[in-house]
Design a protein around this motif. Structure first.
Motif, PDB file in Angstrom:
ATOM      1  N   TYR A  58      18.663  68.260  34.230  1.00 18.91           N
ATOM      2  CA  TYR A  58      19.680  68.251  33.174  1.00 18.91           C
ATOM      3  C   TYR A  58      19.923  66.830  32.669  1.00 18.91           C
ATOM      4  CZ  TYR A  58      24.242  68.236  30.957  1.00 18.91           C
ATOM      5  OH  TYR A  58      25.278  68.047  30.073  1.00 18.91           O
ATOM      6  N   VAL A  59      20.064  66.699  31.359  1.00 15.55           N
ATOM      7  CA  VAL A  59      20.505  65.438  30.758  1.00 15.55           C
ATOM      8  C   VAL A  59      21.527  65.776  29.680  1.00 15.55           C
ATOM      9  CG1 VAL A  59      18.349  64.207  31.174  1.00 15.55           C
ATOM     10  CG2 VAL A  59      18.631  65.486  29.049  1.00 15.55           C
ATOM     11  N   PRO A  60      22.418  64.875  29.366  1.00 17.67           N
ATOM     12  CA  PRO A  60      23.393  65.125  28.288  1.00 17.67           C
ATOM     13  C   PRO A  60      22.683  65.349  26.956  1.00 17.67           C
ATOM     14  CG  PRO A  60      24.031  63.226  29.612  1.00 17.67           C
ATOM     15  CD  PRO A  60      22.650  63.596  30.043  1.00 17.67           C
ATOM     16  N   GLY A  61      23.338  66.078  26.069  1.00  9.23           N
ATOM     17  CA  GLY A  61      22.763  66.379  24.762  1.00  9.23           C
ATOM     18  C   GLY A  61      22.389  65.138  23.993  1.00  9.23           C
ATOM     19  N   ALA A  62      23.226  64.103  24.064  1.00  7.29           N
ATOM     20  CA  ALA A  62      22.947  62.863  23.337  1.00  7.29           C
ATOM     21  C   ALA A  62      21.648  62.231  23.827  1.00  7.29           C
ATOM     22  CB  ALA A  62      24.105  61.883  23.509  1.00  7.29           C
ATOM     23  N   GLU A  63      21.387  62.332  25.130  1.00  5.68           N
ATOM     24  CA  GLU A  63      20.165  61.779  25.694  1.00  5.68           C
ATOM     25  C   GLU A  63      18.939  62.590  25.250  1.00  5.68           C
ATOM     26  OE1 GLU A  63      17.625  59.306  27.909  1.00  5.68           O
ATOM     27  OE2 GLU A  63      19.711  59.051  27.263  1.00  5.68           O
ATOM     28  N   ALA A  64      19.092  63.929  25.225  1.00  5.42           N
ATOM     29  CA  ALA A  64      17.976  64.792  24.833  1.00  5.42           C
ATOM     30  C   ALA A  64      17.605  64.596  23.370  1.00  5.42           C
ATOM     31  CB  ALA A  64      18.336  66.258  25.099  1.00  5.42           C
ATOM     32  N   ARG A  65      18.609  64.286  22.531  1.00  3.39           N
ATOM     33  CA  ARG A  65      18.350  64.133  21.099  1.00  3.39           C
ATOM     34  C   ARG A  65      17.960  62.710  20.719  1.00  3.39           C
ATOM     35  NH1 ARG A  65      22.864  67.666  21.058  1.00  3.39           N
ATOM     36  NH2 ARG A  65      24.290  65.883  20.887  1.00  3.39           N
ATOM     37  N   ARG A  66      18.017  61.799  21.660  1.00  2.00           N
ATOM     38  CA  ARG A  66      17.717  60.403  21.380  1.00  2.00           C
ATOM     39  C   ARG A  66      16.240  60.245  21.038  1.00  2.00           C
ATOM     40  NH1 ARG A  66      16.814  55.370  24.424  1.00  2.00           N
ATOM     41  NH2 ARG A  66      16.125  56.623  26.173  1.00  2.00           N
ATOM     42  N   HIS A  67      15.928  59.434  20.046  1.00  2.00           N
ATOM     43  CA  HIS A  67      14.532  59.236  19.663  1.00  2.00           C
ATOM     44  C   HIS A  67      14.070  57.840  20.055  1.00  2.00           C
ATOM     45  CE1 HIS A  67      15.720  56.684  16.269  1.00  2.00           C
ATOM     46  NE2 HIS A  67      16.641  57.600  15.979  1.00  2.00           N
ATOM     47  N   VAL A  68      12.762  57.708  20.166  1.00  2.00           N
ATOM     48  CA  VAL A  68      12.166  56.439  20.574  1.00  2.00           C
ATOM     49  C   VAL A  68      11.024  56.092  19.627  1.00  2.00           C
ATOM     50  CG1 VAL A  68      12.731  56.753  23.014  1.00  2.00           C
ATOM     51  CG2 VAL A  68      10.529  57.556  22.139  1.00  2.00           C
ATOM     52  N   SER A  69      10.657  54.824  19.616  1.00  2.00           N
ATOM     53  CA  SER A  69       9.469  54.377  18.899  1.00  2.00           C
ATOM     54  C   SER A  69       8.280  54.457  19.847  1.00  2.00           C
ATOM     55  CB  SER A  69       9.648  52.940  18.410  1.00  2.00           C
ATOM     56  OG  SER A  69       8.403  52.398  18.028  1.00  2.00           O
ATOM     57  N   THR A  70       7.291  55.257  19.503  1.00  2.00           N
ATOM     58  CA  THR A  70       6.133  55.423  20.375  1.00  2.00           C
ATOM     59  C   THR A  70       5.447  54.089  20.646  1.00  2.00           C
ATOM     60  OG1 THR A  70       5.792  57.644  19.491  1.00  2.00           O
ATOM     61  CG2 THR A  70       3.945  56.644  20.654  1.00  2.00           C
ATOM     62  N   THR A  71       5.298  53.272  19.620  1.00  2.00           N
ATOM     63  CA  THR A  71       4.625  51.983  19.777  1.00  2.00           C
ATOM     64  C   THR A  71       5.358  51.104  20.785  1.00  2.00           C
ATOM     65  OG1 THR A  71       3.745  52.049  17.539  1.00  2.00           O
ATOM     66  CG2 THR A  71       3.888  49.886  18.591  1.00  2.00           C
ATOM     67  N   ARG A  72       6.699  51.079  20.694  1.00  2.00           N
ATOM     68  CA  ARG A  72       7.467  50.233  21.613  1.00  2.00           C
ATOM     69  C   ARG A  72       7.423  50.759  23.040  1.00  2.00           C
ATOM     70  NH1 ARG A  72      12.777  48.027  18.327  1.00  2.00           N
ATOM     71  NH2 ARG A  72      11.644  47.344  16.457  1.00  2.00           N
TER      72      ARG A  72
END
Length: 440
Positions: free
Chosen positions: A418-432
């Motif tokens: 389980y992770v909080p909704g905000a964490e699940a919806r967080r996006h990342v830069s693949t390159t970084r």
């Protein structure tokens, strides 16, 4: 090879005959039904992105687009089913000689796998759907798959996507034949269906529903051994109709080593196959192979445009799915011819239906321009055995290495937790992330 098969299984004369025999309110004026099927096949095979594009590119279409869509939107489900059944009946005697040497799924039986398929949500082009926020489901179907032949042998279309699958079983049960072995999930575990299959002198292995048919236990379960996925038990049970008629069955219980995706640890199967013909462990293994129909559905989705998002009318969507099933059968026969002629061992070398379809898509139009129509006439009168030999002769010219499947390795099972909704919806830069510099 594809052209020769379509000439036999989807000839214009036969398509018009099927339409005339099974239509109810539709009729032919200027637009032939065979033209409609030809255009839909172009979409199913991916040679055209949409029915509209196929119509615009067709020199044979002499009617307006409105007339075409009117014909498509009113094609009756009975016609679609007759197309799938009839085309498969034409192909079975062609592919059967190619499959003679393969190991049977169940000795002495013709295996049939039954499952429902809900069409994906369509675009909301119909006016009544435009104000609706939820998904619009154009229909569903019951599909009967012959895994040993790799053919869809029957399809019951239903316009109501919310109809219960077991309520669509009537037409399927009418076609059940002696000597068949039916595999199905718990949606079809009812007293009526089990008795109907048994009365047709057909065998079945059907997963037991938690509520239906609620059989009476005739003794305690006994352990009979293990299979790859768990421990197997066997037990005698009895079901009873409202009339008082009774039927004694075997219940095969599989205690799984690992739970299913739904968290279930026990699977109960009901079968009328005699123990002397098939042991409990073999019953459990055979039911596991029922998932072959899911692989077929996956190929339908990935190789063909079986569910056209732009066709929101239920009858149009069901016609598209039916034509995709017919196209799948044709490619399945092509694949069988290549595997048989080159003596390919499926355990070490698998032919990809995707690459076969891609080969057809990329060369078909040019071939039809280059090869005169008269060259195809010699194949029109060939019998099924002659056509089978012709396909094998042509398959000798195929380089199977160009059609080889490259399956991915199984994904490692990891518990995400389980992770909080905000964490699940967080996006990342693949390159970084690849550089080790994760950032939102």
């Amino acid at each position: 090879m594809a052209r020769v098969l379509m000439q036999q299984a989807l000839s214009r004369e036969w398509l018009e005959e099927v339409f005339e025999q099974h239509r109810d309110q539709q009729y032919t004026r200027e637009l032939l039904f065979s033209t409609v099927v030809d255009l839909m096949a172009l979409v199913a095979l991916g040679r055209q992105p949409s029915l509209h594009a196929a119509a615009q590119a067709s020199p044979e279409l002499k009617v307006s687009l409105a007339a075409l869509y009117d014909k498509v939107n009113h094609t009756e489900p009975e016609v679609v089913r007759a197309l799938v059944r009839g085309s498969s009946e034409k192909l079975v005697p062609v592919v059967a000689p190619m499959k003679e040497k393969q190991t049977q799924w169940a000795a002495g039986y013709r295996v049939r796998v039954l499952d429902g398929n809900h069409l994906a949500a369509s675009e909301k082009r119909l006016k009544p759907l435009r104000g609706f926020r939820g998904a619009a489901l154009p229909g569903q179907s019951l599909v009967v798959y012959a895994p040993e032949l790799d053919l869809v042998v029957d399809m019951v279309p239903a316009e109501d996507a919310h109809a219960q699958e077991r309520a669509l079983m009537g037409p399927v049960l009418e076609q059940v034949q002696k000597g068949e072995l039916w595999l199905a999930d718990r949606n079809f575990s009812t007293t009526g269906i089990l008795f109907a299959l048994h009365d047709k002198q057909a065998a079945f292995i059907i997963r037991e529903h938690g509520v239906s048919p609620n059989p009476t236990e005739l003794g305690p379960p006994r352990e009979v051994g293990r299979v790859e996925t768990g421990l197997v038990f066997e037990q005698a049970v009895r079901i009873e109709e409202e009339t008082g008629r009774q039927l004694t069955l075997r219940r095969v219980v599989l205690h799984l080593d690992e739970p299913t995706e739904d968290g279930e640890t026990v699977i109960r199967l009901l079968t009328n196959v005699p123990a002397e013909r098939m042991g409990a462990q073999e019953v459990a293994r055979l039911y596991r192979r029922r998932w072959s129909i899911e692989g077929m559905f996956g190929r339908l989705e990935s190789v063909f445009q079986s569910e056209v998002a732009g066709l929101g009318n239920p009858r149009a969507a069901l016609l598209a799915f039916g034509v995709a099933c017919m196209s799948y059968n044709i490619l399945a026969v092509l694949q069988a011819a290549v595997e048989t002629e080159h003596r390919l061992d499926a355990a070490n070398f698998q032919v990809s239906s995707y690459y076969i379809a891609n080969e057809v898509r990329s060369t078909y139009s040019g071939m039809m321009i280059a090869v005169p129509e008269v060259k195809w006439e010699e194949f029109e009168t060939q019998s099924a055995p002659e056509l089978s030999r012709t396909l094998l002769r042509l398959a000798a010219n195929v380089n199977p290495a160009r059609l080889r499947k490259h399956p991915r390795k199984p994904k490692k099972k990891t518990k995400k937790g389980y992770v909080p909704g905000a964490e699940a919806r967080r996006h990342v830069s693949t390159t970084r992330v690849l550089r080790g510099q994760e950032s939102t």
